[in-house]
Scaffold this motif. Structure first.
Motif, PDB file in Angstrom:
ATOM      1  N   THR A 248       0.847  -1.180   0.000  1.00  0.00           N
ATOM      2  CA  THR A 248       0.000   0.000   0.000  1.00  0.00           C
ATOM      3  C   THR A 248       0.889   1.239   0.000  1.00  0.00           C
ATOM      4  OG1 THR A 248      -0.164   0.025   2.421  1.00  0.00           O
ATOM      5  CG2 THR A 248      -1.915  -1.111   1.198  1.00  0.00           C
ATOM      6  N   VAL A 249       0.392   2.276  -0.660  1.00  0.00           N
ATOM      7  CA  VAL A 249       1.125   3.536  -0.768  1.00  0.00           C
ATOM      8  C   VAL A 249       0.174   4.666  -0.425  1.00  0.00           C
ATOM      9  CG1 VAL A 249       2.560   4.968  -2.256  1.00  0.00           C
ATOM     10  CG2 VAL A 249       2.391   2.527  -2.699  1.00  0.00           C
ATOM     11  N   ASP A 250       0.573   5.515   0.510  1.00  0.00           N
ATOM     12  CA  ASP A 250      -0.236   6.652   0.937  1.00  0.00           C
ATOM     13  C   ASP A 250       0.718   7.787   1.279  1.00  0.00           C
ATOM     14  OD1 ASP A 250      -1.748   8.556   2.440  1.00  0.00           O
ATOM     15  OD2 ASP A 250      -3.162   7.002   3.043  1.00  0.00           O
ATOM     16  N   PRO A 251       0.630   8.940   0.585  1.00  0.00           N
ATOM     17  CA  PRO A 251       1.589  10.015   0.844  1.00  0.00           C
ATOM     18  C   PRO A 251       1.520  10.574   2.253  1.00  0.00           C
ATOM     19  CG  PRO A 251      -0.184  10.774  -0.577  1.00  0.00           C
ATOM     20  CD  PRO A 251      -0.324   9.294  -0.475  1.00  0.00           C
ATOM     21  N   ARG A 252       0.434  10.328   2.960  1.00  0.00           N
ATOM     22  CA  ARG A 252       0.324  10.828   4.342  1.00  0.00           C
ATOM     23  C   ARG A 252       0.926   9.870   5.349  1.00  0.00           C
ATOM     24  NH1 ARG A 252      -5.857  10.722   4.063  1.00  0.00           N
ATOM     25  NH2 ARG A 252      -5.103   8.777   3.140  1.00  0.00           N
ATOM     26  N   ARG A 253       1.141   8.614   4.953  1.00  0.00           N
ATOM     27  CA  ARG A 253       1.640   7.607   5.891  1.00  0.00           C
ATOM     28  C   ARG A 253       2.953   6.984   5.432  1.00  0.00           C
ATOM     29  NH1 ARG A 253      -3.908   6.964   5.508  1.00  0.00           N
ATOM     30  NH2 ARG A 253      -5.065   7.308   7.433  1.00  0.00           N
ATOM     31  N   GLY A 254       2.987   6.574   4.179  1.00  0.00           N
ATOM     32  CA  GLY A 254       4.191   5.949   3.677  1.00  0.00           C
ATOM     33  C   GLY A 254       3.869   4.760   2.797  1.00  0.00           C
ATOM     34  N   THR A 255       4.845   3.869   2.682  1.00  0.00           N
ATOM     35  CA  THR A 255       4.731   2.704   1.810  1.00  0.00           C
ATOM     36  C   THR A 255       4.997   1.448   2.627  1.00  0.00           C
ATOM     37  OG1 THR A 255       5.588   4.059  -0.002  1.00  0.00           O
ATOM     38  CG2 THR A 255       5.544   1.687  -0.349  1.00  0.00           C
ATOM     39  N   PHE A 256       4.078   0.486   2.509  1.00  0.00           N
ATOM     40  CA  PHE A 256       4.147  -0.714   3.340  1.00  0.00           C
ATOM     41  C   PHE A 256       3.954  -1.951   2.465  1.00  0.00           C
ATOM     42  CE2 PHE A 256       2.417   2.874   5.618  1.00  0.00           C
ATOM     43  CZ  PHE A 256       3.243   2.960   6.721  1.00  0.00           C
ATOM     44  N   MET A 257       4.697  -2.985   2.762  1.00  0.00           N
ATOM     45  CA  MET A 257       4.644  -4.233   2.001  1.00  0.00           C
ATOM     46  C   MET A 257       4.362  -5.386   2.953  1.00  0.00           C
ATOM     47  SD  MET A 257       7.634  -5.692  -0.524  1.00  0.00           S
ATOM     48  CE  MET A 257       8.817  -5.914   0.824  1.00  0.00           C
ATOM     49  N   GLU A 258       3.565  -6.334   2.489  1.00  0.00           N
ATOM     50  CA  GLU A 258       3.268  -7.522   3.301  1.00  0.00           C
ATOM     51  C   GLU A 258       3.485  -8.759   2.448  1.00  0.00           C
ATOM     52  OE1 GLU A 258       0.667  -9.213   6.834  1.00  0.00           O
ATOM     53  OE2 GLU A 258       1.109  -7.122   6.455  1.00  0.00           O
ATOM     54  N   ILE A 259       4.339  -9.648   2.917  1.00  0.00           N
ATOM     55  CA  ILE A 259       4.612 -10.895   2.228  1.00  0.00           C
ATOM     56  C   ILE A 259       4.493 -12.034   3.238  1.00  0.00           C
ATOM     57  CG2 ILE A 259       6.323 -12.255   0.965  1.00  0.00           C
ATOM     58  CD1 ILE A 259       7.494  -9.645  -0.069  1.00  0.00           C
ATOM     59  N   ASP A 260       3.519 -12.918   2.998  1.00  0.00           N
ATOM     60  CA  ASP A 260       3.310 -14.090   3.863  1.00  0.00           C
ATOM     61  C   ASP A 260       3.217 -13.696   5.332  1.00  0.00           C
ATOM     62  OD1 ASP A 260       2.887 -16.771   4.364  1.00  0.00           O
ATOM     63  OD2 ASP A 260       5.019 -17.269   4.473  1.00  0.00           O
ATOM     64  N   GLY A 261       2.408 -12.662   5.604  1.00  0.00           N
ATOM     65  CA  GLY A 261       2.154 -12.253   6.977  1.00  0.00           C
ATOM     66  C   GLY A 261       3.206 -11.365   7.602  1.00  0.00           C
ATOM     67  N   GLU A 262       4.283 -11.081   6.868  1.00  0.00           N
ATOM     68  CA  GLU A 262       5.352 -10.241   7.411  1.00  0.00           C
ATOM     69  C   GLU A 262       5.292  -8.846   6.780  1.00  0.00           C
ATOM     70  OE1 GLU A 262      10.234 -10.063   7.793  1.00  0.00           O
ATOM     71  OE2 GLU A 262       9.231 -11.956   7.280  1.00  0.00           O
ATOM     72  N   ARG A 263       5.150  -7.844   7.628  1.00  0.00           N
ATOM     73  CA  ARG A 263       4.996  -6.460   7.164  1.00  0.00           C
ATOM     74  C   ARG A 263       6.337  -5.746   7.175  1.00  0.00           C
ATOM     75  NH1 ARG A 263       3.271  -1.347   9.749  1.00  0.00           N
ATOM     76  NH2 ARG A 263       1.753  -0.265   8.430  1.00  0.00           N
ATOM     77  N   THR A 264       6.619  -5.012   6.075  1.00  0.00           N
ATOM     78  CA  THR A 264       7.860  -4.262   5.943  1.00  0.00           C
ATOM     79  C   THR A 264       7.531  -2.816   5.598  1.00  0.00           C
ATOM     80  OG1 THR A 264       9.014  -6.218   5.098  1.00  0.00           O
ATOM     81  CG2 THR A 264      10.052  -4.075   4.711  1.00  0.00           C
ATOM     82  N   VAL A 265       8.182  -1.891   6.273  1.00  0.00           N
ATOM     83  CA  VAL A 265       8.027  -0.470   5.965  1.00  0.00           C
ATOM     84  C   VAL A 265       9.053  -0.096   4.908  1.00  0.00           C
ATOM     85  CG1 VAL A 265       8.074   1.878   6.871  1.00  0.00           C
ATOM     86  CG2 VAL A 265       7.205   0.015   8.302  1.00  0.00           C
ATOM     87  N   LEU A 266       8.573   0.329   3.736  1.00  0.00           N
ATOM     88  CA  LEU A 266       9.475   0.731   2.657  1.00  0.00           C
ATOM     89  C   LEU A 266       9.780   2.218   2.686  1.00  0.00           C
ATOM     90  CD1 LEU A 266       7.938  -1.310  -0.309  1.00  0.00           C
ATOM     91  CD2 LEU A 266       9.902  -1.920   1.128  1.00  0.00           C
ATOM     92  N   HIS A 267       8.838   3.002   3.199  1.00  0.00           N
ATOM     93  CA  HIS A 267       9.052   4.454   3.307  1.00  0.00           C
ATOM     94  C   HIS A 267       8.120   5.012   4.367  1.00  0.00           C
ATOM     95  CE1 HIS A 267       9.814   8.630   2.272  1.00  0.00           C
ATOM     96  NE2 HIS A 267       8.517   8.828   2.200  1.00  0.00           N
ATOM     97  N   THR A 268       8.658   5.892   5.196  1.00  0.00           N
ATOM     98  CA  THR A 268       7.855   6.627   6.178  1.00  0.00           C
ATOM     99  C   THR A 268       7.768   8.076   5.726  1.00  0.00           C
ATOM    100  OG1 THR A 268       8.586   5.179   7.970  1.00  0.00           O
ATOM    101  CG2 THR A 268       7.643   7.309   8.595  1.00  0.00           C
ATOM    102  N   THR A 269       6.560   8.586   5.659  1.00  0.00           N
ATOM    103  CA  THR A 269       6.342   9.934   5.144  1.00  0.00           C
ATOM    104  C   THR A 269       7.089  10.983   5.949  1.00  0.00           C
ATOM    105  OG1 THR A 269       4.203   9.368   4.215  1.00  0.00           O
ATOM    106  CG2 THR A 269       4.567  11.678   4.735  1.00  0.00           C
ATOM    107  N   SER A 270       7.668  11.934   5.224  1.00  0.00           N
ATOM    108  CA  SER A 270       8.375  13.068   5.819  1.00  0.00           C
ATOM    109  C   SER A 270       7.683  14.359   5.396  1.00  0.00           C
ATOM    110  CB  SER A 270       9.827  13.081   5.335  1.00  0.00           C
ATOM    111  OG  SER A 270      10.394  14.368   5.451  1.00  0.00           O
ATOM    112  N   PRO A 271       7.725  15.393   6.241  1.00  0.00           N
ATOM    113  CA  PRO A 271       7.137  16.680   5.850  1.00  0.00           C
ATOM    114  C   PRO A 271       7.796  17.284   4.614  1.00  0.00           C
ATOM    115  CG  PRO A 271       7.585  16.614   8.213  1.00  0.00           C
ATOM    116  CD  PRO A 271       8.236  15.409   7.624  1.00  0.00           C
ATOM    117  N   HIS A 272       8.982  16.791   4.280  1.00  0.00           N
ATOM    118  CA  HIS A 272       9.725  17.357   3.147  1.00  0.00           C
ATOM    119  C   HIS A 272       9.448  16.628   1.829  1.00  0.00           C
ATOM    120  CE1 HIS A 272      11.901  19.573   6.191  1.00  0.00           C
ATOM    121  NE2 HIS A 272      12.287  18.447   6.765  1.00  0.00           N
ATOM    122  N   ASP A 273       8.643  15.580   1.869  1.00  0.00           N
ATOM    123  CA  ASP A 273       8.469  14.740   0.680  1.00  0.00           C
ATOM    124  C   ASP A 273       7.939  15.519  -0.526  1.00  0.00           C
ATOM    125  OD1 ASP A 273       9.446  12.514   1.936  1.00  0.00           O
ATOM    126  OD2 ASP A 273       7.497  11.537   2.211  1.00  0.00           O
TER     127      ASP A 273
END
Length: 329
Positions: A248-273
């Motif tokens: 999932t991708v949301d500019p207010r939150r970030g980017t998150f990936m889930e593979i076989d029940g394991e969640r990974t944060v790919l990007h955390t939103t910054s005020p400078h984005d």
């Protein structure tokens, strides 16, 4: 490179800051029909103020311009810039017709100037994080994309030109939908082969306020775009389903990936984005003027317009529109 901005609208300040952030680029002039609006953007950088873009171009004070104006005005401004040997970054959508887009591209090519279309989604950190993961094969082959976005198309909620189809080219589809199509095609990995659509005209609006588009991409990816007006909460989320997992991708939150029940944060939103994205887009434009290939091709930008127009046709007829294959550059 001396940069001018034509149209002191909502993102003009982001372009101005970007120009200041990039070595070898400076803001030289800002033009708007309203002198006070132009001055508000220009004054922090000591840039000249104009109320007629023709005078700004004729004055020879800029080497390149950002065109940040109502959609149907892009053509005449691009042609004028090309005639003065001035490079152009034109905001999306590049035009309201494919004929205008081709005319603009041909005029710039004939004049030997660079035209780039501003598709900001390609420079947003949260989208780039997912693009990197997809390129690395972390989700496997993309199978499905759902792009869900809210907006506000109640009359009075935005400048009047947005509701004048002759000026804007349409409503939520050509404005917000162009962003959704751009990023969904990019992450989906191919142009579209078929599109169906439905639209709603609520609030007594003369242009569409809400709608859905369903597309089949040339690589088989299923794509659905939903745009809704006047929602209880702002929505701007993409869901990408791959063979190995989802993201999932949301500019207010970030980017998150889930593979076989394991969640990974790919990007955390910054005020400078957002500012960083506009700065990166300008840097890409400057590099294109220097001879590099831009991040977004003119063929892709024109395909987005083609799809918006096809969506309108599909919504009017209630039938799918088949698209000709997009030539490989």
């Amino acid at each position: 490179m001396r940069l001018g901005i034509i149209g002191a609208g909502a993102v003009a300040g982001l372009h101005a800051q970007g120009a200041d952030d990039i070595a070898g680029l400076s803001l030289a002039a800002v033009c708007d029909l309203k002198a006070d609006a132009a001055a508000k953007v220009a004054e922090p950088w000591g840039a000249a103020v104009y109320t007629d873009y023709r005078q700004m171009l004729a004055a020879g004070v800029v080497d390149a311009v950002v065109i940040n104006t109502p959609h149907s005005l892009h053509k005449e401004m691009v042609l004028a810039a090309a005639a003065h040997g001035v490079h152009v970054l034109v905001e999306k959508p590049v035009a309201t017709t494919l004929e205008d887009a081709r005319t603009m591209e041909d005029a710039c090519a004939a004049a030997g100037v660079v035209m780039v279309v501003g598709m900001i989604q390609h420079f947003m950190a949260e989208k780039l994080a997912l693009r990197t993961a997809l390129d690395a094969g972390r989700l496997g082959r993309v199978l499905m994309v759902h792009d869900y976005r809210s907006t506000d198309y109640r009359p009075g909620s935005r400048p009047d030109w947005f509701f004048d189809k002759a000026v804007s080219g349409g409503g939520a589809f050509i404005n917000i939908g162009a962003h959704c199509l751009d990023r969904s095609l990019w992450l989906g990995g191919a142009p579209a082969a078929r599109i169906t659509a439905t639209v709603l005209n609520r609030f007594g609006s003369p242009v569409e306020t809400d709608g859905t588009m369903e597309l089949l991409l040339e690589n088989g990816v299923q794509l659905r775009i939903t745009i809704a007006s006047d929602c209880p909460n702002n929505i701007d989320e993409m869901l990408v389903v791959g063979e190995l997992g989802t993201a999932t991708v949301d500019p207010r939150r970030g980017t998150f990936m889930e593979i076989d029940g394991e969640r990974t944060v790919l990007h955390t939103t910054s005020p400078h984005d957002i500012q960083n994205a506009f700065t990166a887009q300008l840097a890409d434009f400057k590099a294109a003027v220097g001879g590099a290939a831009p991040a977004v091709s003119l063929a892709h930008a024109s395909h987005v317009v083609e799809l918006v127009l096809a969506a309108y046709a599909a919504a009017e007829t209630g039938t799918a529109v088949e698209l000709a294959p997009v030539p490989v550059p």
